[in-house]
Design a protein around this motif. Sequence first.
Motif, PDB file in Angstrom:
ATOM      1  N   THR A 126     -23.408  12.042 -20.709  1.00 53.35           N
ATOM      2  CA  THR A 126     -23.761  12.959 -19.628  1.00 53.35           C
ATOM      3  C   THR A 126     -22.575  13.205 -18.711  1.00 53.35           C
ATOM      4  OG1 THR A 126     -26.062  12.237 -19.724  1.00 53.35           O
ATOM      5  CG2 THR A 126     -25.358  13.340 -17.709  1.00 53.35           C
ATOM      6  N   LEU A 129     -20.150  15.544 -20.485  1.00 54.00           N
ATOM      7  CA  LEU A 129     -20.655  16.918 -20.462  1.00 54.00           C
ATOM      8  C   LEU A 129     -20.487  17.544 -19.085  1.00 54.00           C
ATOM      9  CD1 LEU A 129     -23.933  16.621 -22.562  1.00 54.00           C
ATOM     10  CD2 LEU A 129     -21.966  18.072 -23.090  1.00 54.00           C
ATOM     11  N   ASP A 130     -20.834  16.779 -18.051  1.00 56.47           N
ATOM     12  CA  ASP A 130     -20.692  17.282 -16.681  1.00 56.47           C
ATOM     13  C   ASP A 130     -19.234  17.592 -16.367  1.00 56.47           C
ATOM     14  OD1 ASP A 130     -23.416  17.021 -16.351  1.00 56.47           O
ATOM     15  OD2 ASP A 130     -23.293  15.175 -15.140  1.00 56.47           O
ATOM     16  N   TYR A 132     -16.808  18.316 -18.463  1.00 61.59           N
ATOM     17  CA  TYR A 132     -16.403  19.484 -19.246  1.00 61.59           C
ATOM     18  C   TYR A 132     -16.903  20.770 -18.586  1.00 61.59           C
ATOM     19  CZ  TYR A 132     -15.833  22.832 -22.993  1.00 61.59           C
ATOM     20  OH  TYR A 132     -15.477  23.939 -23.716  1.00 61.59           O
ATOM     21  N   ASP A 133     -18.194  20.793 -18.220  1.00 61.72           N
ATOM     22  CA  ASP A 133     -18.769  21.988 -17.605  1.00 61.72           C
ATOM     23  C   ASP A 133     -18.103  22.306 -16.269  1.00 61.72           C
ATOM     24  OD1 ASP A 133     -20.452  22.329 -19.755  1.00 61.72           O
ATOM     25  OD2 ASP A 133     -22.217  21.489 -18.753  1.00 61.72           O
ATOM     26  N   THR A 140     -23.119  26.608 -20.913  1.00 60.09           N
ATOM     27  CA  THR A 140     -23.404  27.019 -22.277  1.00 60.09           C
ATOM     28  C   THR A 140     -24.775  27.675 -22.327  1.00 60.09           C
ATOM     29  OG1 THR A 140     -22.092  25.194 -23.105  1.00 60.09           O
ATOM     30  CG2 THR A 140     -23.636  26.199 -24.657  1.00 60.09           C
ATOM     31  N   ASP A 143     -28.490  25.887 -22.046  1.00 64.34           N
ATOM     32  CA  ASP A 143     -28.627  24.751 -21.150  1.00 64.34           C
ATOM     33  C   ASP A 143     -29.643  25.133 -20.092  1.00 64.34           C
ATOM     34  OD1 ASP A 143     -26.738  23.321 -22.486  1.00 64.34           O
ATOM     35  OD2 ASP A 143     -25.193  23.442 -20.942  1.00 64.34           O
TER      36      ASP A 143
END
Length: 151
Positions: A126, A129-130, A132-133, A140, A143
């Motif tokens: 998580t 992902l956070d 990266y975003d 994306t 989501d």
Amino acid sequence: MVEPRKGDVIDYRIDRGSGVPAYVQIVEQTERALRMGTLQVGDKLPTAKEVVARTAINPNTVLRAYRDMEQAGLVELRRGLGTFVTRSLARPGVENDSPLRGEITDWVARARTAGLERADVLALVTAALDAYDNEHDSKTPGDRERTKEDA
């Protein structure tokens, strides 16, 4: 009409220490299997009796999960026949993810061997992902918006 596949397509696992209600765990595991393509339209879910025998949860808990999924349009309860998948959540090309699945499977094995618990692994993924975003200032498609209830 799509013919159901033979054999167990999904095996529910209930984590009693997670704080997540068992019926929600069943819904989430089903949605995950639908997203990964493990469950497909026409597949039959295990009966409530089978889930109870494997997980030792109340039959009403299973039925609640199945009703919630029916209301969401994911499954159809057919009296006397069982519960069948009616909609997929898999995106096109999901079968092409197998190299990535292999890499993540290897990574998870290393993380578990290193002593990380499930919650630790989920927290790492998580956080990645956070990050990266946030770095790419992107979202994306597909989501879902996180709400205070999700946090």
